[in-house]
Scaffold this motif. Structure first.
Motif, mmCIF file in Angstrom:
data_model
loop_
_atom_site.group_PDB
_atom_site.id
_atom_site.type_symbol
_atom_site.label_atom_id
_atom_site.label_comp_id
_atom_site.label_asym_id
_atom_site.label_seq_id
_atom_site.Cartn_x
_atom_site.Cartn_y
_atom_site.Cartn_z
ATOM 1 N N GLU A 113 6.700 9.574 -4.481
ATOM 2 C CA GLU A 113 7.691 8.686 -5.028
ATOM 3 C C GLU A 113 6.824 7.591 -5.971
ATOM 4 O O GLU A 113 5.845 7.493 -5.846
ATOM 5 N N ALA A 114 7.647 7.468 -6.966
ATOM 6 C CA ALA A 114 7.270 6.347 -8.106
ATOM 7 C C ALA A 114 8.161 5.256 -7.827
ATOM 8 O O ALA A 114 9.641 5.364 -7.388
ATOM 9 N N GLY B 134 8.254 -5.981 -12.680
ATOM 10 C CA GLY B 134 7.383 -5.175 -13.865
ATOM 11 C C GLY B 134 6.330 -4.464 -13.104
ATOM 12 O O GLY B 134 5.676 -3.848 -13.991
ATOM 13 N N VAL B 135 6.198 -4.601 -11.854
ATOM 14 C CA VAL B 135 5.003 -3.644 -10.998
ATOM 15 C C VAL B 135 5.498 -2.444 -10.773
ATOM 16 O O VAL B 135 6.539 -2.205 -10.054
ATOM 17 N N MET B 136 4.766 -1.274 -11.073
ATOM 18 C CA MET B 136 5.230 0.021 -10.755
ATOM 19 C C MET B 136 4.313 0.531 -9.742
ATOM 20 O O MET B 136 2.835 0.334 -9.951
ATOM 21 N N TYR B 137 4.355 1.130 -8.950
ATOM 22 C CA TYR B 137 3.293 1.939 -8.001
ATOM 23 C C TYR B 137 3.862 3.385 -7.791
ATOM 24 O O TYR B 137 5.218 3.557 -7.551
ATOM 25 N N ALA B 138 3.075 4.217 -7.605
ATOM 26 C CA ALA B 138 3.202 5.670 -7.258
ATOM 27 C C ALA B 138 2.481 6.068 -6.101
ATOM 28 O O ALA B 138 1.251 6.008 -6.115
ATOM 29 N N LEU B 139 3.187 6.859 -5.196
ATOM 30 C CA LEU B 139 2.688 7.383 -3.895
ATOM 31 C C LEU B 139 2.257 8.937 -4.400
ATOM 32 O O LEU B 139 2.972 9.966 -3.981
ATOM 33 N N ASN B 140 1.087 9.166 -5.194
ATOM 34 C CA ASN B 140 0.860 10.437 -5.650
ATOM 35 C C ASN B 140 0.165 11.017 -4.728
ATOM 36 O O ASN B 140 0.080 12.447 -4.993
ATOM 37 N N GLU B 141 -0.523 10.654 -3.549
ATOM 38 C CA GLU B 141 -1.257 11.559 -2.705
ATOM 39 C C GLU B 141 -0.696 11.414 -1.227
ATOM 40 O O GLU B 141 -1.090 11.407 -0.271
ATOM 41 N N HIS B 142 0.742 11.216 -1.206
ATOM 42 C CA HIS B 142 1.626 11.088 0.087
ATOM 43 C C HIS B 142 0.952 10.029 0.776
ATOM 44 O O HIS B 142 0.562 10.077 2.037
ATOM 45 N N ASP B 143 0.742 8.696 0.272
ATOM 46 C CA ASP B 143 -0.116 7.719 0.833
ATOM 47 C C ASP B 143 0.533 7.075 1.922
ATOM 48 O O ASP B 143 1.740 6.580 1.815
ATOM 49 N N ASP B 144 -0.205 6.940 2.837
ATOM 50 C CA ASP B 144 0.227 6.225 4.373
ATOM 51 C C ASP B 144 0.170 4.770 4.045
ATOM 52 O O ASP B 144 -0.900 4.118 3.687
ATOM 53 N N HIS B 145 1.193 3.959 4.030
ATOM 54 C CA HIS B 145 1.118 2.616 3.674
ATOM 55 C C HIS B 145 2.286 1.851 4.434
ATOM 56 O O HIS B 145 3.157 2.309 5.177
ATOM 57 N N ASN B 146 1.896 0.372 4.308
ATOM 58 C CA ASN B 146 2.979 -0.579 4.836
ATOM 59 C C ASN B 146 3.542 -1.116 3.632
ATOM 60 O O ASN B 146 2.713 -1.771 2.712
ATOM 61 N N LEU B 147 4.772 -1.452 3.786
ATOM 62 C CA LEU B 147 5.569 -2.371 2.714
ATOM 63 C C LEU B 147 6.080 -3.414 3.126
ATOM 64 O O LEU B 147 6.537 -3.354 4.274
ATOM 65 N N TYR B 148 5.743 -4.536 2.772
ATOM 66 C CA TYR B 148 6.002 -5.960 3.166
ATOM 67 C C TYR B 148 7.122 -6.578 2.019
ATOM 68 O O TYR B 148 6.759 -6.793 0.780
#
Length: 131
Positions: A60-61, A85-99
């Motif tokens: 996901e981007a 204006g910030v972009m992030y990409a989950l290029n390694e199937h990154d395990d994360h929390n989104l707040y």
């Protein structure tokens, strides 16, 4: 050619999917059935919320166009601020929390492979891989 109006064609239809706990709403504009090779969404992350996500089957981007929040990489513990204006990409199937931050965050998202459209996160934060 595909032309959509989010207010007329997405909001209030089956293409508007809500988190079971109410922390986000995903407006799914392009899906697997559109045969574009990716899916395209607008996602609203509600203020002052936390969502665990771990897309094991998708990349996901994400581009933030309004609001604020944070993303926490659960592998490294690193936290990144998210704002317009910030972009992030989950290029390694990154395990994360989104707040969600102090206000709702509006994100534009692209998934590969594309999702079918009805997916919601399972107990591990995963969308299932659709055939």
């Amino acid at each position: 050619m595909i032309v959509l109006d989010i207010n007329k064609d997405i909001i209030g239809t089956q293409k508007e999917v809500h988190a079971e706990d109410g922390q986000w709403v995903s407006r799914r504009m392009l899906l697997k059935g559109d045969n574009m090779g990716f899916s395209f969404h607008e996602t609203i992350i509600k203020a002052n919320t936390k969502t665990h996500i771990h897309y094991q089957n998708h990349l996901e981007a994400v581009y933030c166009v309004a609001g604020n929040g944070k993303i926490e990489d659960l592998k490294t513990g690193k936290v990144h601020e998210i704002y317009d204006g910030v972009m992030y990409a989950l290029n390694e199937h990154d395990d994360h929390n989104l707040y969600g931050g102090t206000e709702d965050m509006r994100l534009i998202c692209v998934f590969n492979p594309p999702i079918k459209g009805t997916e919601n996160h399972d107990e591990n934060g995963v969308y299932p891989l659709e055939d």
